[in-house]
Design a protein around this motif. Structure first.
Motif, PDB file in Angstrom:
ATOM      1  N   THR A   1       0.832  -1.234  -0.082  1.00 43.19           N
ATOM      2  CA  THR A   1       0.027  -0.088  -0.015  1.00 43.19           C
ATOM      3  C   THR A   1       0.912   1.290   0.080  1.00 43.19           C
ATOM      4  OG1 THR A   1      -1.926  -0.985   1.318  1.00 43.19           O
ATOM      5  CG2 THR A   1      -1.729   1.571   1.604  1.00 43.19           C
ATOM      6  N   ALA A   2       0.639   2.336  -0.828  1.00 37.34           N
ATOM      7  CA  ALA A   2       1.101   3.459  -1.004  1.00 37.34           C
ATOM      8  C   ALA A   2       0.620   4.735  -0.742  1.00 37.34           C
ATOM      9  CB  ALA A   2       1.907   3.607  -2.276  1.00 37.34           C
ATOM     10  N   ILE A   3       0.912   5.513   0.202  1.00 32.40           N
ATOM     11  CA  ILE A   3       0.481   6.873  -0.035  1.00 32.40           C
ATOM     12  C   ILE A   3       1.200   7.866  -0.712  1.00 32.40           C
ATOM     13  CG2 ILE A   3      -0.684   8.816   1.492  1.00 32.40           C
ATOM     14  CD1 ILE A   3      -0.716   6.715   3.828  1.00 32.40           C
TER      15      ILE A   3
ATOM     16  N   PRO B   1      -2.099  18.916  10.671  1.00 35.69           N
ATOM     17  CA  PRO B   1      -1.490  17.910  11.307  1.00 35.69           C
ATOM     18  C   PRO B   1      -2.781  16.941  11.587  1.00 35.69           C
ATOM     19  CG  PRO B   1      -0.309  19.583  12.088  1.00 35.69           C
ATOM     20  CD  PRO B   1      -1.625  20.009  11.179  1.00 35.69           C
ATOM     21  N   ASP B   2      -3.637  17.359  12.074  1.00 40.32           N
ATOM     22  CA  ASP B   2      -4.982  16.387  12.484  1.00 40.32           C
ATOM     23  C   ASP B   2      -5.428  15.713  10.910  1.00 40.32           C
ATOM     24  OD1 ASP B   2      -5.809  18.909  11.636  1.00 40.32           O
ATOM     25  OD2 ASP B   2      -7.746  18.438  12.740  1.00 40.32           O
ATOM     26  N   GLN B   3      -5.912  16.496  10.061  1.00 41.59           N
ATOM     27  CA  GLN B   3      -6.163  15.867   8.815  1.00 41.59           C
ATOM     28  C   GLN B   3      -4.981  14.621   8.364  1.00 41.59           C
ATOM     29  OE1 GLN B   3      -7.886  18.470   5.788  1.00 41.59           O
ATOM     30  NE2 GLN B   3      -8.499  19.802   7.547  1.00 41.59           N
ATOM     31  N   ILE B   4      -3.751  14.961   8.419  1.00 35.34           N
ATOM     32  CA  ILE B   4      -2.788  14.138   7.961  1.00 35.34           C
ATOM     33  C   ILE B   4      -2.882  12.782   8.804  1.00 35.34           C
ATOM     34  CG2 ILE B   4      -0.231  13.634   7.855  1.00 35.34           C
ATOM     35  CD1 ILE B   4       0.205  17.037   7.337  1.00 35.34           C
ATOM     36  N   ALA B   5      -3.156  12.822  10.110  1.00 32.34           N
ATOM     37  CA  ALA B   5      -3.152  11.581  10.959  1.00 32.34           C
ATOM     38  C   ALA B   5      -4.284  10.883  10.362  1.00 32.34           C
ATOM     39  CB  ALA B   5      -3.366  12.406  12.392  1.00 32.34           C
TER      40      ALA B   5
ATOM     41  N   VAL C   1      -3.536   8.699   7.513  1.00 30.39           N
ATOM     42  CA  VAL C   1      -2.952   7.452   7.731  1.00 30.39           C
ATOM     43  C   VAL C   1      -3.758   6.474   8.453  1.00 30.39           C
ATOM     44  CG1 VAL C   1      -0.902   6.619   8.952  1.00 30.39           C
ATOM     45  CG2 VAL C   1      -0.529   9.000   7.912  1.00 30.39           C
ATOM     46  N   THR C   2      -4.795   7.072   9.263  1.00 31.29           N
ATOM     47  CA  THR C   2      -5.553   6.013  10.243  1.00 31.29           C
ATOM     48  C   THR C   2      -6.462   5.210   9.100  1.00 31.29           C
ATOM     49  OG1 THR C   2      -5.623   7.487  12.037  1.00 31.29           O
ATOM     50  CG2 THR C   2      -7.318   5.907  11.978  1.00 31.29           C
ATOM     51  N   LYS C   3      -7.001   6.164   8.192  1.00 34.21           N
ATOM     52  CA  LYS C   3      -8.007   5.576   7.514  1.00 34.21           C
ATOM     53  C   LYS C   3      -7.396   4.660   6.550  1.00 34.21           C
ATOM     54  CE  LYS C   3     -11.928   7.761   8.546  1.00 34.21           C
ATOM     55  NZ  LYS C   3     -11.900   9.268   8.586  1.00 34.21           N
ATOM     56  N   THR C   4      -6.120   4.950   6.093  1.00 34.84           N
ATOM     57  CA  THR C   4      -5.285   3.890   4.891  1.00 34.84           C
ATOM     58  C   THR C   4      -5.286   2.712   5.795  1.00 34.84           C
ATOM     59  OG1 THR C   4      -4.259   5.948   4.096  1.00 34.84           O
ATOM     60  CG2 THR C   4      -3.270   3.791   3.951  1.00 34.84           C
ATOM     61  N   VAL C   5      -4.792   2.594   7.182  1.00 35.56           N
ATOM     62  CA  VAL C   5      -4.715   1.338   7.651  1.00 35.56           C
ATOM     63  C   VAL C   5      -5.828   0.814   8.122  1.00 35.56           C
ATOM     64  CG1 VAL C   5      -3.523   0.653  10.070  1.00 35.56           C
ATOM     65  CG2 VAL C   5      -2.424   2.333   8.897  1.00 35.56           C
ATOM     66  N   GLN C   6      -6.932   1.511   8.416  1.00 39.10           N
ATOM     67  CA  GLN C   6      -8.312   0.845   8.476  1.00 39.10           C
ATOM     68  C   GLN C   6      -8.801   0.025   7.265  1.00 39.10           C
ATOM     69  OE1 GLN C   6     -10.962   3.889   9.849  1.00 39.10           O
ATOM     70  NE2 GLN C   6     -10.145   3.812  11.924  1.00 39.10           N
ATOM     71  N   MET C   7      -8.536   0.847   6.308  1.00 35.70           N
ATOM     72  CA  MET C   7      -9.182   0.237   4.868  1.00 35.70           C
ATOM     73  C   MET C   7      -8.195  -0.365   3.976  1.00 35.70           C
ATOM     74  SD  MET C   7     -11.457   3.510   3.749  1.00 35.70           S
ATOM     75  CE  MET C   7     -12.427   2.496   2.784  1.00 35.70           C
ATOM     76  N   LEU C   8      -7.050  -0.306   4.342  1.00 33.70           N
ATOM     77  CA  LEU C   8      -6.145  -1.169   3.608  1.00 33.70           C
ATOM     78  C   LEU C   8      -4.851  -2.171   4.161  1.00 33.70           C
ATOM     79  CD1 LEU C   8      -5.378   1.432   0.302  1.00 33.70           C
ATOM     80  CD2 LEU C   8      -6.890  -0.588   0.362  1.00 33.70           C
ATOM     81  N   GLY C   9      -5.140  -2.019   5.495  1.00 33.54           N
ATOM     82  CA  GLY C   9      -4.239  -2.892   6.504  1.00 33.54           C
ATOM     83  C   GLY C   9      -2.806  -2.520   6.714  1.00 33.54           C
TER      84      GLY C   9
ATOM     85  N   LEU D   1       3.963   9.160  11.303  1.00 36.75           N
ATOM     86  CA  LEU D   1       2.991   8.465  11.430  1.00 36.75           C
ATOM     87  C   LEU D   1       2.962   6.944  10.681  1.00 36.75           C
ATOM     88  CD1 LEU D   1       0.513  11.355  11.131  1.00 36.75           C
ATOM     89  CD2 LEU D   1       0.563   9.984  13.081  1.00 36.75           C
ATOM     90  N   CYS D   2       3.659   6.930   9.602  1.00 32.05           N
ATOM     91  CA  CYS D   2       3.674   5.768   8.979  1.00 32.05           C
ATOM     92  C   CYS D   2       4.760   4.869   9.321  1.00 32.05           C
ATOM     93  CB  CYS D   2       4.053   6.169   7.311  1.00 32.05           C
ATOM     94  SG  CYS D   2       2.481   7.101   6.480  1.00 32.05           S
ATOM     95  N   LEU D   3       5.892   5.232   9.906  1.00 35.77           N
ATOM     96  CA  LEU D   3       7.052   4.433  10.190  1.00 35.77           C
ATOM     97  C   LEU D   3       6.547   3.511  11.086  1.00 35.77           C
ATOM     98  CD1 LEU D   3      10.155   6.433  10.696  1.00 35.77           C
ATOM     99  CD2 LEU D   3       9.530   5.035   8.964  1.00 35.77           C
ATOM    100  N   PRO D   4       5.740   3.474  12.300  1.00 34.32           N
ATOM    101  CA  PRO D   4       5.345   2.463  13.036  1.00 34.32           C
ATOM    102  C   PRO D   4       4.793   1.323  12.332  1.00 34.32           C
ATOM    103  CG  PRO D   4       4.767   4.645  13.915  1.00 34.32           C
ATOM    104  CD  PRO D   4       4.950   4.848  12.742  1.00 34.32           C
ATOM    105  N   HIS D   5       3.948   1.626  11.250  1.00 30.55           N
ATOM    106  CA  HIS D   5       3.510   0.339  10.518  1.00 30.55           C
ATOM    107  C   HIS D   5       4.380  -0.156   9.509  1.00 30.55           C
ATOM    108  CE1 HIS D   5      -0.412   1.909  11.895  1.00 30.55           C
ATOM    109  NE2 HIS D   5      -0.174   3.190  11.715  1.00 30.55           N
ATOM    110  N   MET D   6       5.407   0.514   9.070  1.00 31.36           N
ATOM    111  CA  MET D   6       6.433  -0.209   8.452  1.00 31.36           C
ATOM    112  C   MET D   6       7.417  -0.886   9.433  1.00 31.36           C
ATOM    113  SD  MET D   6       7.581   3.116   5.750  1.00 31.36           S
ATOM    114  CE  MET D   6       6.508   4.145   4.785  1.00 31.36           C
ATOM    115  N   LYS D   7       7.875  -0.346  10.439  1.00 31.37           N
ATOM    116  CA  LYS D   7       8.455  -1.354  11.290  1.00 31.37           C
ATOM    117  C   LYS D   7       7.844  -2.485  11.700  1.00 31.37           C
ATOM    118  CE  LYS D   7      10.828   2.579  13.695  1.00 31.37           C
ATOM    119  NZ  LYS D   7      11.103   3.712  14.777  1.00 31.37           N
ATOM    120  N   LYS D   8       6.379  -2.807  11.821  1.00 32.10           N
ATOM    121  CA  LYS D   8       5.673  -3.579  12.229  1.00 32.10           C
ATOM    122  C   LYS D   8       5.494  -4.711  11.044  1.00 32.10           C
ATOM    123  CE  LYS D   8       0.794  -4.591  13.701  1.00 32.10           C
ATOM    124  NZ  LYS D   8      -0.525  -3.991  13.556  1.00 32.10           N
ATOM    125  N   ALA D   9       5.524  -4.101   9.642  1.00 30.41           N
ATOM    126  CA  ALA D   9       5.609  -5.190   8.488  1.00 30.41           C
ATOM    127  C   ALA D   9       6.962  -5.592   8.330  1.00 30.41           C
ATOM    128  CB  ALA D   9       4.910  -4.142   7.447  1.00 30.41           C
TER     129      ALA D   9
END
Ligand code: NAD
Length: 261
Positions: A7-9, A68-72, A75-83, A125-133
């Motif tokens: 998944t790419a933003i 910043p709140d819209q940027i967050a 990222v949140t919606k991306t993770v919710q919808m695309l994993g 905001l994205c690095l934690p998801h990359m680290k997890k993957a």
């Protein structure tokens, strides 16, 4: 395909370079989150066409990169919808040209917010998801102006030099986690915005369109050629490949020799 299931933003992908990069990543099988300003009906048409053409999920989120709140939320919606988020391309950017002692302070703040701070927020905001993957790619659209300066572009040049520093720091912090962070540094690119300026500039200066291209726009570029959008989007795909796994913290000029001078 090389990026199937990733998944790419891509920020600022409703136009120009970002749109080209989104298209090239989708062609590699990557799910895409588009972002940027513009006519909502036209954006939806492009989103649906990309989804159909490449058989990948393509979402759109209209986060304003100054917020910043819209940027967050992006990222949140991306993770919710695309994993997850595997690739982030920090591309949204604007320009304003004016002498520094006349530079409107609100323009300075907006350019620093979109061209620099938004990349910090996306990365943090994205690095934690990359680290997890256990895999990730951060690609920052910098500029030749991340390496050299031009007059009257104080905010833009400061922001892009800031991106150079951010790119190197992030690369070092995640160097052992299969995550790379690089910056692409284009010279002049004929985005629709630039294209539209050629005829107007020729008229305003009383010169031919060829003179505008060679003696005004491309004065700094020894090849006298614009960088093409697909040359940048192919490079973004390369940065996502295994061949680029040990390339990190770089500022790669695609500027026809501008910064070699
Ligand atoms: P463009 O104007 O065609 O596209 C910019 C994108 O950013 C658009 O999608 C726009 O909607 C989006 N954007 C602007 N403000 C936003 C905001 N507040 N929130 C969310 N999105 C916003 O420009 P481009 O030429 O494709 O530039 C893309 C990137 O490449 C920029 O970072 C720019 O600095 C860089 N760059 C461009 C050139 C060039 O010559 N065109 C050269 C070097 C670097």
């Amino acid at each position: 395909m090389a990026l199937t299931g990733k998944t790419a933003i891509i920020t600022g992908s409703t136009s120009g370079i970002g749109k080209g990069i989104a298209d090239s990543l989708a062609a590699q099988g990557c799910n895409i989150v588009l972002n940027g300003l513009g006519d909502q009906a036209a954006i939806e048409k492009d989103r649906a066409a990309m989804e159909k053409k490449y058989g990948v999920r393509v979402l759109y989120h209209g986060a304003d990169m100054t917020k910043p709140d819209q940027i967050a939320d992006l990222v949140t919606k991306t993770v919710q919808m695309l994993g997850g988020v595997d690739i982030v391309v920090n591309n949204a950017g604007i320009q304003y040209v004016c002498p520094v002692d006349e530079y409107p302070t609100e323009k300075w703040d907006t350019i620093i917010a979109i061209n620099l701070s938004a990349s910090f927020h996306m990365i943090r905001l994205c690095l934690p998801h990359m680290k997890k993957a256990g895999w990730g790619r951060v690609i920052n659209l910098a500029s030749a102006h991340a390496l050299v300066a031009s007059p009257f572009k104080s905010a833009y040049v400061a922001a892009k030099h800031g991106i150079a520093g951010l790119t190197k720091v992030v690369a070092l912090e995640v160097a052992q986690q299969n995550i790379t962070c690089n910056a692409i540094c284009p010279g002049y690119v004929k985005t629709p915005l630039v294209e539209n300026q050629i005829a107007d500039t020729a008229k305003a200066r009383g010169i031919t369109e060829d003179d505008v291209i060679n003696n005004v726009m491309l004065a700094a570029q020894p090849t006298k050629k614009f960088t093409k959008i697909d040359q940048l989007s192919d490079l973004a795909v390369f940065f996502c490949s295994d061949a680029a796994a040990n390339i990190t913290g770089t500022m790669l000029p695609v500027d026809g020799g501008w910064t070699a001078q």
